[in-house]
Write an enzyme that holds these catalytic residues in place. Structure first.
Site, PDB file in Angstrom:
ATOM      1  N   SER A 144      -8.323  16.707  14.496  1.00  0.00           N
ATOM      2  CA  SER A 144      -8.138  15.023  14.612  1.00  0.00           C
ATOM      3  C   SER A 144      -6.950  15.377  14.925  1.00  0.00           C
ATOM      4  O   SER A 144      -5.721  15.528  15.080  1.00  0.00           O
ATOM      5  CB  SER A 144      -8.833  14.702  13.324  1.00  0.00           C
ATOM      6  OG  SER A 144      -8.486  13.351  13.261  1.00  0.00           O
ATOM      7  N   TYR A 157      -6.463  12.963   3.738  1.00  0.00           N
ATOM      8  CA  TYR A 157      -7.111  13.910   5.056  1.00  0.00           C
ATOM      9  C   TYR A 157      -5.731  14.302   6.159  1.00  0.00           C
ATOM     10  O   TYR A 157      -6.320  15.459   7.300  1.00  0.00           O
ATOM     11  CB  TYR A 157      -7.932  12.901   5.282  1.00  0.00           C
ATOM     12  CG  TYR A 157      -8.766  13.436   6.259  1.00  0.00           C
ATOM     13  CD1 TYR A 157      -9.443  14.427   6.359  1.00  0.00           C
ATOM     14  CD2 TYR A 157      -8.120  12.701   8.563  1.00  0.00           C
ATOM     15  CE1 TYR A 157     -10.662  14.274   8.224  1.00  0.00           C
ATOM     16  CE2 TYR A 157      -9.446  12.759   9.332  1.00  0.00           C
ATOM     17  CZ  TYR A 157     -10.659  14.157   9.015  1.00  0.00           C
ATOM     18  OH  TYR A 157     -10.844  13.926  10.447  1.00  0.00           O
TER      19      TYR A 157
END
Length: 251
Positions: A144, A157
């Protein structure tokens, strides 16, 4: 074996209910992929995903797999490779977590890290060894852009994805010259079930767009894929923004 354009005949998906993974499987099935393994926790959702892909003409199997149980990975994933060569492994599992809650609950934060990083390290190494033993194949890992520089709003995250990204790059270097292709995919905000209800970020994309980028990356044997491509330059700039300014940006 993959064809001359890099499209796999057989696909193992770790995270068999992921929107991105299923969009990728659908796209590859329309090209050439004929055998698909969907690995995930047993559930009606996993069964429905398998049925959907079967309707597209693929031979689809489900496999019980738990990212949070690394001790089981060697045995569980070994069953797939024992059935025959696997041309592509797509590591697509992960959780976003709840930043506000996870900051107050360290065990919840650890669960995010264990799923996104520790579980991925275990499964990635098991699959890498199997691909190396067979002498060919691609390992595609969904990272990501959140891992490029941790934001205040999602640093738990983001830190887990940063670790995963670094691991994948190192694994790719370790496997260079073995016949195994390792590709890290860095999407931005993806409109999916994971992000449902969250404010949409600039340059938002879709699972289908990520699937298209993955296919192109396979054909080119890319090592890194950004989705959309413009994020490569955006994140390059953000990495160099002074920290005092970065923390004030509306990210």
């Amino acid at each position: 074996m993959k064809d001359a354009f890099g499209i796999p005949q057989s696909l193992l998906v770790l995270g068999g209910t992921s929107d991105i993974a299923l969009a990728t499987a659908r796209r590859l099935i329309t090209r050439r992929t004929r055998t698909v393994w969907l690995a995930g926790r047993p559930s009606p959702e996993l069964d429905d995903a398998a049925a959907h892909l079967r309707a597209l003409g693929a031979d689809v199997h489900t496999l019980a797999f738990d990212a949070l149980d690394p001790a089981s990975h060697d045995t569980a994933l070994g069953k797939v490779f024992a059935e025959g060569d696997v041309d592509m492994v797509l590591l697509a599992f992960g959780v976003l977590g709840d930043q506000a809650n996870d900051e107050r609950d360290p065990l919840a934060a650890v669960r995010v890290a264990q799923t996104n990083y520790t579980g991925a390290v275990s499964a990635g190494l098991v699959c890498a060894r199997a691909l190396q033993d067979q002498g060919h194949g691609s390992l595609v890992v969904l990272s990501s852009v959140a891992g490029e520089r941790a934001r205040r709003s999602h640093f738990i995250y983001g830190s887990s994805k940063a670790g995963l990204d670094a691991f994948t790059q190192g694994l790719g270097d370790a496997l260079h010259g073995t016949g195994v292709h390792v590709m890290v995919v860095r999407p931005g905000f993806v409109r999916s079930r994971m992000t449902a209800g969250l404010p949409e970020a600039p340059l938002a994309t879709t699972p289908e767009a990520v699937a298209t980028a993955i296919e192109l990356g396979l054909r080119r044997r890319s090592e890194t894929v950004w989705v959309p491509g413009a994020l490569r330059w955006v994140m390059s700039a953000l990495r160099h923004v002074p920290r005092s300014l970065f923390r004030r940006l509306p990210l």
